[in-house]
Motif scaffolding. Structure first.
Motif, PDB file in Angstrom:
ATOM      1  N   ASP A  92      13.945   9.226   5.159  1.00  9.79           N
ATOM      2  CA  ASP A  92      13.492   7.673   4.909  1.00  9.79           C
ATOM      3  C   ASP A  92      12.837   7.308   3.714  1.00  9.79           C
ATOM      4  OD1 ASP A  92      11.683   9.530   5.547  1.00  9.79           O
ATOM      5  OD2 ASP A  92      10.499   8.130   7.162  1.00  9.79           O
ATOM      6  N   VAL A  93      12.987   8.244   2.601  1.00  8.84           N
ATOM      7  CA  VAL A  93      12.466   7.953   1.118  1.00  8.84           C
ATOM      8  C   VAL A  93      12.694   6.482   0.704  1.00  8.84           C
ATOM      9  CG1 VAL A  93      12.195   8.995  -1.108  1.00  8.84           C
ATOM     10  CG2 VAL A  93      12.396  10.484   0.780  1.00  8.84           C
ATOM     11  N   THR A  94      13.950   6.001   0.721  1.00  6.24           N
ATOM     12  CA  THR A  94      14.269   4.863   0.123  1.00  6.24           C
ATOM     13  C   THR A  94      13.679   3.619   0.662  1.00  6.24           C
ATOM     14  OG1 THR A  94      16.468   5.691  -0.471  1.00  6.24           O
ATOM     15  CG2 THR A  94      16.133   3.465  -0.316  1.00  6.24           C
ATOM     16  N   GLN A  95      13.639   3.915   2.288  1.00  4.22           N
ATOM     17  CA  GLN A  95      13.000   2.790   3.175  1.00  4.22           C
ATOM     18  C   GLN A  95      11.437   2.772   2.577  1.00  4.22           C
ATOM     19  OE1 GLN A  95      13.544   3.787   7.253  1.00  4.22           O
ATOM     20  NE2 GLN A  95      11.850   2.350   7.932  1.00  4.22           N
ATOM     21  N   CYS A  96      10.953   4.058   2.394  1.00  2.00           N
ATOM     22  CA  CYS A  96       9.473   3.921   2.203  1.00  2.00           C
ATOM     23  C   CYS A  96       9.224   3.304   0.928  1.00  2.00           C
ATOM     24  CB  CYS A  96       8.875   5.305   2.274  1.00  2.00           C
ATOM     25  SG  CYS A  96       7.232   5.428   1.844  1.00  2.00           S
ATOM     26  N   PHE A  97      10.280   3.589  -0.072  1.00  2.00           N
ATOM     27  CA  PHE A  97       9.998   2.958  -1.449  1.00  2.00           C
ATOM     28  C   PHE A  97      10.080   1.399  -1.138  1.00  2.00           C
ATOM     29  CE2 PHE A  97      11.207   7.071  -3.986  1.00  2.00           C
ATOM     30  CZ  PHE A  97      10.096   7.081  -4.691  1.00  2.00           C
ATOM     31  N   GLU A  98      10.984   1.057  -0.705  1.00  2.33           N
ATOM     32  CA  GLU A  98      11.175  -0.373  -0.333  1.00  2.33           C
ATOM     33  C   GLU A  98       9.745  -1.208   0.211  1.00  2.33           C
ATOM     34  OE1 GLU A  98      13.547  -2.459  -1.734  1.00  2.33           O
ATOM     35  OE2 GLU A  98      15.289  -1.133  -1.780  1.00  2.33           O
ATOM     36  N   GLU A  99       9.259  -0.440   1.316  1.00  2.00           N
ATOM     37  CA  GLU A  99       8.175  -0.875   2.136  1.00  2.00           C
ATOM     38  C   GLU A  99       6.988  -0.832   0.899  1.00  2.00           C
ATOM     39  OE1 GLU A  99       5.673   0.348   5.804  1.00  2.00           O
ATOM     40  OE2 GLU A  99       7.308   1.704   5.328  1.00  2.00           O
ATOM     41  N   ALA A 100       6.983   0.143  -0.003  1.00  2.00           N
ATOM     42  CA  ALA A 100       5.844   0.387  -0.843  1.00  2.00           C
ATOM     43  C   ALA A 100       5.841  -0.728  -2.005  1.00  2.00           C
ATOM     44  CB  ALA A 100       5.690   1.752  -1.679  1.00  2.00           C
ATOM     45  N   ILE A 101       7.057  -1.199  -2.174  1.00  2.00           N
ATOM     46  CA  ILE A 101       7.088  -2.284  -3.554  1.00  2.00           C
ATOM     47  C   ILE A 101       6.768  -3.580  -2.878  1.00  2.00           C
ATOM     48  CG2 ILE A 101       8.911  -3.346  -4.808  1.00  2.00           C
ATOM     49  CD1 ILE A 101       7.999  -0.565  -5.771  1.00  2.00           C
ATOM     50  N   LYS A 102       7.102  -3.695  -1.211  1.00  2.00           N
ATOM     51  CA  LYS A 102       6.892  -5.047  -0.859  1.00  2.00           C
ATOM     52  C   LYS A 102       5.295  -5.154  -0.662  1.00  2.00           C
ATOM     53  CE  LYS A 102       7.621  -5.488   3.747  1.00  2.00           C
ATOM     54  NZ  LYS A 102       8.554  -5.400   4.870  1.00  2.00           N
ATOM     55  N   HIS A 103       4.625  -4.146  -0.205  1.00  2.00           N
ATOM     56  CA  HIS A 103       3.210  -4.138   0.141  1.00  2.00           C
ATOM     57  C   HIS A 103       2.258  -4.416  -1.412  1.00  2.00           C
ATOM     58  CE1 HIS A 103       4.289  -3.241   4.111  1.00  2.00           C
ATOM     59  NE2 HIS A 103       2.950  -3.571   4.026  1.00  2.00           N
ATOM     60  N   VAL A 104       2.693  -3.750  -2.276  1.00  2.00           N
ATOM     61  CA  VAL A 104       2.086  -3.500  -3.777  1.00  2.00           C
ATOM     62  C   VAL A 104       2.230  -4.649  -4.547  1.00  2.00           C
ATOM     63  CG1 VAL A 104       1.229  -2.147  -5.387  1.00  2.00           C
ATOM     64  CG2 VAL A 104       1.658  -1.053  -3.333  1.00  2.00           C
ATOM     65  N   LYS A 105       1.304  -5.473  -5.262  1.00  2.00           N
ATOM     66  CA  LYS A 105       1.425  -6.390  -6.161  1.00  2.00           C
ATOM     67  C   LYS A 105       2.230  -5.710  -7.440  1.00  2.00           C
ATOM     68  CE  LYS A 105      -2.664  -8.963  -4.666  1.00  2.00           C
ATOM     69  NZ  LYS A 105      -4.069  -9.232  -5.167  1.00  2.00           N
ATOM     70  N   SER A 106       2.937  -6.671  -8.038  1.00  2.00           N
ATOM     71  CA  SER A 106       3.890  -6.302  -9.122  1.00  2.00           C
ATOM     72  C   SER A 106       3.232  -5.499 -10.078  1.00  2.00           C
ATOM     73  CB  SER A 106       4.683  -7.373  -9.645  1.00  2.00           C
ATOM     74  OG  SER A 106       3.661  -8.233 -10.378  1.00  2.00           O
ATOM     75  N   LYS A 107       1.804  -6.033 -10.654  1.00  2.00           N
ATOM     76  CA  LYS A 107       1.096  -5.301 -11.367  1.00  2.00           C
ATOM     77  C   LYS A 107       0.634  -3.937 -11.138  1.00  2.00           C
ATOM     78  CE  LYS A 107      -3.012  -6.246 -14.525  1.00  2.00           C
ATOM     79  NZ  LYS A 107      -4.235  -6.984 -14.819  1.00  2.00           N
ATOM     80  N   GLY A 108       0.875  -2.925 -11.615  1.00  2.00           N
ATOM     81  CA  GLY A 108       0.192  -1.749 -11.462  1.00  2.00           C
ATOM     82  C   GLY A 108       1.442  -0.710 -10.692  1.00  2.00           C
ATOM     83  N   THR A 109       2.574  -1.401 -10.403  1.00  2.00           N
ATOM     84  CA  THR A 109       3.633  -0.592  -9.787  1.00  2.00           C
ATOM     85  C   THR A 109       4.441   0.406 -10.622  1.00  2.00           C
ATOM     86  OG1 THR A 109       5.257  -2.402 -10.252  1.00  2.00           O
ATOM     87  CG2 THR A 109       3.859  -2.608  -7.893  1.00  2.00           C
ATOM     88  N   LEU A 110       4.127   0.508 -11.909  1.00  2.00           N
ATOM     89  CA  LEU A 110       5.013   1.445 -12.643  1.00  2.00           C
ATOM     90  C   LEU A 110       5.051   2.782 -12.182  1.00  2.00           C
ATOM     91  CD1 LEU A 110       6.655   1.874 -15.357  1.00  2.00           C
ATOM     92  CD2 LEU A 110       4.336   2.112 -16.435  1.00  2.00           C
ATOM     93  N   PRO A 111       3.816   3.369 -11.596  1.00  2.00           N
ATOM     94  CA  PRO A 111       3.849   4.620 -11.257  1.00  2.00           C
ATOM     95  C   PRO A 111       5.206   4.885  -9.876  1.00  2.00           C
ATOM     96  CG  PRO A 111       1.639   4.282 -11.299  1.00  2.00           C
ATOM     97  CD  PRO A 111       2.284   2.916 -11.778  1.00  2.00           C
ATOM     98  N   LEU A 112       4.990   3.764  -8.953  1.00  2.00           N
ATOM     99  CA  LEU A 112       6.108   4.039  -7.988  1.00  2.00           C
ATOM    100  C   LEU A 112       7.532   3.626  -8.596  1.00  2.00           C
ATOM    101  CD1 LEU A 112       4.408   1.410  -5.462  1.00  2.00           C
ATOM    102  CD2 LEU A 112       4.261   3.822  -5.340  1.00  2.00           C
ATOM    103  N   TRP A 113       7.639   3.054  -9.398  1.00  2.00           N
ATOM    104  CA  TRP A 113       8.899   2.614 -10.039  1.00  2.00           C
ATOM    105  C   TRP A 113       9.475   4.258 -10.582  1.00  2.00           C
ATOM    106  CZ3 TRP A 113      12.523  -0.538  -8.474  1.00  2.00           C
ATOM    107  CH2 TRP A 113      12.104  -1.626  -7.920  1.00  2.00           C
ATOM    108  N   THR A 114       8.672   4.599 -11.529  1.00  2.00           N
ATOM    109  CA  THR A 114       8.924   5.784 -12.308  1.00  2.00           C
ATOM    110  C   THR A 114       9.498   7.048 -11.293  1.00  2.00           C
ATOM    111  OG1 THR A 114       6.558   6.371 -12.524  1.00  2.00           O
ATOM    112  CG2 THR A 114       7.788   5.424 -14.318  1.00  2.00           C
TER     113      THR A 114
END
Length: 567
Positions: free
Chosen positions: A390-412
């Motif tokens: 469920d890694v992909t699902q968790c990534f999607e959930e994270a991006i949805k909850h966190v504001k766009s500013k500061g999400t660089l660590p998640l995307w990398t």
């Protein structure tokens, strides 16, 4: 003659109308070095005469230089401290006393200087009376300074200890002291008690009480005083986590309830286990009395400290682990666990191979701190480490909850994981998506990673097309262009035409702030087989026009080195 010539030159400098501090410092340093040299030569040849004519005259000159310098630049504390250090080094007690007196008259607003002067009086001149007088003067300027009270308290206890030792030696020698007698109150530390009581009325913090208590514990005749401080601590700061933390940790020092005469390895382990149990009993009472996040933090910190201590007993280590995990769970149930402590809990679970529990804790942490990038990153790393589905699902959930500013660590993290797991098409789609989802300043890093990944996986032609399309949207980084230049250079048929294009694009963005970029461009024209050295003049002219004023000189010097073959 050389010494005289050098000293004369330095003397002229300090006789100018416009005086400079550096001239005084250089002169003083020269004289100090000369003193050190004389000292070494005397030791080498064993000559100990004419000290008055040689050393004493130099010392007198250094003191007069320091006095002139500190008179001119009174606010420079470092200058005063240099004079103090010089006096201590050459044992100039009379001079040092004057320096302290003058310095404290000017810098009375600095408690550290008062403490230094009082300490010198107490330890070097052995004058408790002078030290006490200095502390009392200091407290008139700083009536609420905890550090001053702590050091004054320590000084009074040191004075009492010194008198106790003197009395003991006199008694052992059976000497008749005549009218002179030692006051029992001073011997028992009554002066320190007065200082403590006065300080307690003015300084309310628990940190001060604990600092004073730790000082009192250094002296073996202060049991009554320690008891009084402890009672005040419990009465006035019963709600403070630091008080409970101290009381709990104190159980470790109190020793075993049933000390055994023949101490074996097993008995030592059981003794330590008993002490830790008593500590935890106090902490359990503390979290019931003061149910706050800070109190749980103190409890968990203690448990982690004990767990991380080395021990040869596997049983004790296991008991410590179970206790620590239990405390983490209780804090979590009370909803008083901070984000940082969740991270520590997770790490402990992973180190202990409790992966299922780690996943559960990571999920709870991300629910409680859904806006935190670090918490989501922590949860995702756990899932990736355990190779969950469920890694992909968790990534999607994270991006949805966190504001766009500061999400660089998640995307990398997401694209790095995708590179090793998903297909090229999925990874490319993810890179494209990340460029639109991140903030402009953060998308710069994603562009660099995208360029690098495309070259590694899809080849030169694809990366060239990608570079052209990415250049349509600002912002860029210098590394983005340098990466493309490096890719072009790695090709067998490296074309200068393309390199010029990349350099020109880079100079449009960074030409005003980066001298090395211009120099690399010039170097490329000079060394490349298809390069045109005749272009170097026009590139140099453009650089001089485009660079910021403060960078032009640096560019000119580097360009000169390049022309002469030194760069």
């Amino acid at each position: 003659r050389a010494v005289l010539r050098k000293a004369t030159a330095l003397e002229y400098k300090i006789q100018r109308r416009a005086l400079r501090k550096e001239d005084f410092i250089n002169y003083i340093q020269y004289e100090v070095n000369l003193l050190e040299l004389i000292k070494k030569r005397r030791a080498r040849i064993g000559y100990s005469f004419k000290k008055d004519e040689i050393e004493h005259s130099i010392l007198h000159r250094v003191h007069s230089l320091f006095n002139r310098a500190t008179g001119k630049w009174k606010d420079d504390v470092q200058l005063w401290l240099s004079h103090v250090a010089f006096c201590k080094q050459w044992n100039a007690k009379h001079q040092l006393s004057k320096v302290f007196s003058t310095m404290l008259a000017i810098h009375s607003n600095k408690p550290a200087l008062w403490i230094m002067a009082a300490k010198w009086e107490m330890e070097t001149r052995l004058s408790s009376e002078s030290a006490r007088h200095l502390f009392l003067r200091a407290l008139r300027f700083h009536p609420e300074c905890p550090k001053l009270y702590q050091e004054y308290f320590r000084m009074e206890l040191m004075h009492a200890e010194k008198q106790r030792k003197e009395k003991k030696e006199f008694e052992q020698a059976k000497m008749d002291l005549g009218e002179f007698n030692y006051s029992e109150e001073i011997l028992n530390g009554e002066m320190a008690r007065i200082v403590y009581r006065d300080a307690s009325q003015k300084i309310k913090g628990v940190e001060f009480q604990l600092a004073v208590l730790s000082i009192a514990k250094l002296f073996d005749f202060t049991q009554d005083l320690q008891k009084e401080i402890l009672e005040n601590l419990q009465a006035r700061h019963a709600e403070d986590p630091l008080t409970w933390d101290y009381l709990a940790r104190r159980e470790l020092e109190l020793g075993s309830l049933q000390p055994s005469e023949h101490s074996t390895k097993q008995s030592k382990v059981s003794d330590m286990a008993q002490r830790e149990e008593r500590c935890c009993a106090v902490f359990d009472e503390a979290v019931r009395a003061v149910p706050t996040e800070d109190m749980w933090k103190c409890y968990i910190t203690f448990c982690l400290e004990r767990y991380n201590r080395k021990t040869n007993s596997g049983e004790l280590k296991q008991k410590r682990l179970e206790r620590t995990l239990s405390v983490f769970s209780k804090a979590h149930e009370s909803s008083l666990l901070s984000e940082a402590l969740y991270k520590q809990w997770l790490q402990l679970l992973l180190d202990s191979n409790l992966s299922e529990k780690a996943v559960e804790v990571a999920e709870t942490a991300s629910r409680n701190f859904s806006q935190s990038v670090e918490t989501w990153q922590m949860r995702l790393q756990v899932l990736i480490q355990l190779k969950r589905d469920d890694v992909t699902q968790c990534f999607e959930e994270a991006i949805k909850h966190v504001k766009s500013k500061g999400t660089l660590p998640l995307w990398t993290l997401w694209v790095e994981w995708s590179e090793g797991t998903n297909s090229k098409e999925d990874t490319e789609a993810l890179y494209q998506r990340s460029l639109h989802a991140t903030m402009p300043a953060e998308s710069v890093t994603m562009k660099e990673m995208y360029l690098d990944w495309t070259y590694r996986n899809c080849g030169y032609k694809k990366v060239k097309r990608l570079f052209t399309s990415l250049c349509e949207n600002r912002p860029f980084s210098l590394d983005f262009f340098r990466k493309m230049i490096q890719i072009e250079k790695e090709q067998e048929s490296c074309k200068m035409l393309y390199l010029r294009e990349y350099y020109e694009r880079a100079l449009r963005e960074f030409g005003s702030t980066n001298t090395d970029l211009w120099l690399d461009y010039i170097k490329e024209e000079l060394t490349h087989p298809q390069g045109k050295p005749e272009n170097c003049g026009s590139i140099h002219w453009r650089a001089m026009k485009m660079l910021q004023a403060d960078l032009v000189e640096d560019f000119v010097s580097k360009y000169t080195l390049l022309q002469t073959g030194h760069l």
